[in-house]
Design an enzyme around this catalytic site. Structure first.
Site, PDB file in Angstrom:
ATOM      1  N   GLY A 232      18.620  60.732  38.898  1.00  0.00           N
ATOM      2  CA  GLY A 232      17.693  59.822  38.874  1.00  0.00           C
ATOM      3  C   GLY A 232      17.439  59.032  39.907  1.00  0.00           C
ATOM      4  O   GLY A 232      17.511  59.417  41.097  1.00  0.00           O
TER       5      GLY A 232
ATOM      6  N   GLY B  86      20.894  58.359  41.782  1.00  0.00           N
ATOM      7  CA  GLY B  86      21.687  59.495  42.286  1.00  0.00           C
ATOM      8  C   GLY B  86      20.617  60.743  43.214  1.00  0.00           C
ATOM      9  O   GLY B  86      21.335  60.925  44.087  1.00  0.00           O
TER      10      GLY B  86
ATOM     11  N   LYS C 253      29.649  41.021  40.723  1.00  0.00           N
ATOM     12  CA  LYS C 253      28.320  41.599  40.354  1.00  0.00           C
ATOM     13  C   LYS C 253      28.213  41.024  38.825  1.00  0.00           C
ATOM     14  O   LYS C 253      26.926  40.729  38.580  1.00  0.00           O
ATOM     15  CB  LYS C 253      28.280  42.970  40.472  1.00  0.00           C
ATOM     16  CG  LYS C 253      27.063  43.502  40.696  1.00  0.00           C
ATOM     17  CD  LYS C 253      26.661  44.904  41.117  1.00  0.00           C
ATOM     18  CE  LYS C 253      25.174  45.123  41.267  1.00  0.00           C
ATOM     19  NZ  LYS C 253      24.846  46.395  41.433  1.00  0.00           N
TER      20      LYS C 253
ATOM     21  N   SER D 128      16.943  44.543  36.082  1.00  0.00           N
ATOM     22  CA  SER D 128      16.979  46.101  35.624  1.00  0.00           C
ATOM     23  C   SER D 128      17.228  46.100  34.269  1.00  0.00           C
ATOM     24  O   SER D 128      16.528  47.143  33.439  1.00  0.00           O
ATOM     25  CB  SER D 128      18.162  46.934  36.051  1.00  0.00           C
ATOM     26  OG  SER D 128      19.567  46.453  35.889  1.00  0.00           O
TER      27      SER D 128
ATOM     28  N   GLU E  67      22.346  48.555  29.047  1.00  0.00           N
ATOM     29  CA  GLU E  67      23.788  48.781  29.434  1.00  0.00           C
ATOM     30  C   GLU E  67      24.620  47.651  28.866  1.00  0.00           C
ATOM     31  O   GLU E  67      24.995  47.005  29.795  1.00  0.00           O
ATOM     32  CB  GLU E  67      23.612  49.283  30.886  1.00  0.00           C
ATOM     33  CG  GLU E  67      22.865  50.155  31.499  1.00  0.00           C
ATOM     34  CD  GLU E  67      23.029  50.697  32.948  1.00  0.00           C
ATOM     35  OE1 GLU E  67      23.824  51.849  32.995  1.00  0.00           O
ATOM     36  OE2 GLU E  67      22.986  49.685  33.780  1.00  0.00           O
TER      37      GLU E  67
END
Lengths: 330, 330
Positions: A14, A17, A195, A265, A277
């Site tokens: 994606g 990757g 993060k 995101s 996520e």
């Protein structure tokens, strides 16, 4: 092994990757891409990268629709969205149980221990933190708008710090020769928690409030809330033996206030009706802290709110079938 | 004084004040209505009530555009939205400093002490909790869909329980003769906190999640969150010496799950881009608990989220002028 004999596999071709895999192949490495929807197109036409650092094409790539056809590789990049991790067991090539270094480029916490459960003990697992803005375009096309750096650290049981190993230095070399700005961290756990210090408040609140980063740090109430959430991330990290200094909190609030307003995101996923996520950003961190007896009310509440919003967002509507909402008594 | 000589003033002739004031006038009392936008229309045409208990009209009412023209009354009903309480000082007739019983029909906590600050010591202040579904229609028109009961208690400094006084019995008599189902409470503070037990989770979350009550109690995450919030309300109440038993929490969750799905009053205000009653539902309860050293992270977070949402909802848009949101790095 000489660098040009190194073979990479990319599980999940994606925005992440596809971009990093293409850079590696362009630098002379053999790369095998696992794809699903775009397989036929990419096998025929290759990959095309539109990048702020210069566009490039790879007319021929090794495109696989099943991991069974991927030959044994030296490194396996895991670049699925964490929301698709339930597929991992089927998508990892069978030989990773015994061969190849695993390098996950996924978000959040808990992705490395999950990989460790799927392979034999002793396999090398590395974690990579991507700082990049990129997204998929038409089939086989990836758009890279900004940034692009990678921070790599070695994973040890329970995110125990592993230091900077010679293997990490070798990996960094490969990536730098592929034109990727690469940093090494001796403490992957610290890097992942740091993060989260940003992702927990800003990814989450951007969805709940439908707000940009600038709005969230400008408004005094949400800035206070972001700081309160960061303090809970600090507490969660401390429960795992990871010390995040308060200067990190202040510095991150300051840099968020001075950068351009961002759509996070998670907000982008929400707007595209994609699954959020949540497990990697909230669920796993909450679970490990809870196991140490640390309660985090604000993060728990965010998780509860976002699970509700995520479910409704991905399903048809918000109405309860067959029932007509009335007006509540004052 | 004989009942039919009683004079009432209604400060705020909306869905609550207009409805109850009209019922009182219909039962033979003299009622003076303070109105703003609808004054000319109501002075000419009176009030029209569309009620599930039977429609009725009052062709002639005492309509005032300024409180200065309202004669001295026995009871002053305060029925403004709490978000307009900054107007109270100007809207209360000057004679209330020394005359008349004050009865506030407003939502949330803190409305009685606010009134107490505006009048001379010793004035009688009563609190009324309305359980009603009603809304304004065209000028001079009020729609009453459901319920309609009133619970009245006497206010004492710091919501100290005052018992059921003879005055309360007299008041209840007036209201019952006007066809209003009326209950008396010996402990206004308990009644107010118990109402918050419902309003804090369900009013607030209905706006944050854009959800009906049924959705909130059906989804396991939001049901847990609602219970967590109720426990914070319990803690806040306890800090003020008010004991809310846990059976109240369970009973309220149960009855919310079995009633028809509701759009809460705060959600309705939000959908109409009206200011939200955040101070009365969240701000004041949080402030008094904080003064006792009790921190309530979930309620604090709700307050922060809703202040942000309220401000954005009432202003033109969510964009930061002159800035284009970018996509955040992964």
């Amino acid at each position: 092994m000489p660098r040009h004999h190194m073979r990479y596999a990319v599980i999940g071709t994606g925005a992440i990757g596809g971009f990093y895999g293409a850079k590696l192949q362009r630098s002379g490495l053999e790369v095998h891409f696992l794809l699903h929807n775009d397989h036929a197109h990419v096998q025929r036409h290759g990959l095309k990268i539109y990048s702020k650092d210069g566009d490039f094409s790879l007319p021929a790539v090794h495109a696989h629709v099943k991991s069974a056809t991927i030959p044994v590789c030296d490194v396996v990049l895991i670049a699925l969205k964490t929301t698709r991790n339930y597929l991992l067991e089927d998508l990892l090539p069978p030989w990773v149980a015994d061969h190849g270094i695993l390098l996950t480029l996924q978000n959040g916490l808990g992705v490395e221990p999950r990989l460790a459960q799927l392979v034999n003990p002793g396999r090398v697992i590395l974690g990579g933190l991507c700082f990049i803005c990129s997204h998929r375009g038409a089939p086989g096309e990836i758009h890279h708008q900004d940034y692009g750096s990678l921070t790599i650290g070695a994973y040890g049981d329970g995110y125990k710090p592993q230091g900077v190993t010679p293997l990490l230095e070798t990996m960094a070399n490969h990536w730098r020769q592929a034109g990727v700005e690469t940093f090494l961290t001796p403490d992957l756990g610290y890097a992942r928690w740091k993060k989260l210090l940003w992702n927990v408040p800003f990814n989450s609140l951007s969805v709940v409030l439908s707000a940009t980063t600038t709005e969230m740090v400008t408004n005094p109430q949400t800035r206070t809330l972001a700081r309160d959430l960061m303090e809970e991330v600090q507490q969660a990290a401390a429960s795992q033996g990871v010390a995040i200094p308060t200067t990190d909190v202040e510095q991150m609030l300051h840099s968020t206030a001075t950068m351009a307003p961002y759509v996070t995101s998670m907000k982008r996923d929400y707007d595209h009706k994609m699954p959020l996520e949540l497990e990697a950003i909230l669920g796993y961190p909450l679970a490990v802290a809870r196991r140490k007896g640390v309660a985090l009310p604000r993060m728990t509440m965010l998780h509860q709110l976002l699970q509700h919003m995520d479910r409704h967002n991905r399903h048809s509507g918000r109405e309860v079938p067959g029932e007509t909402p009335a007006v509540a008594p004052a």
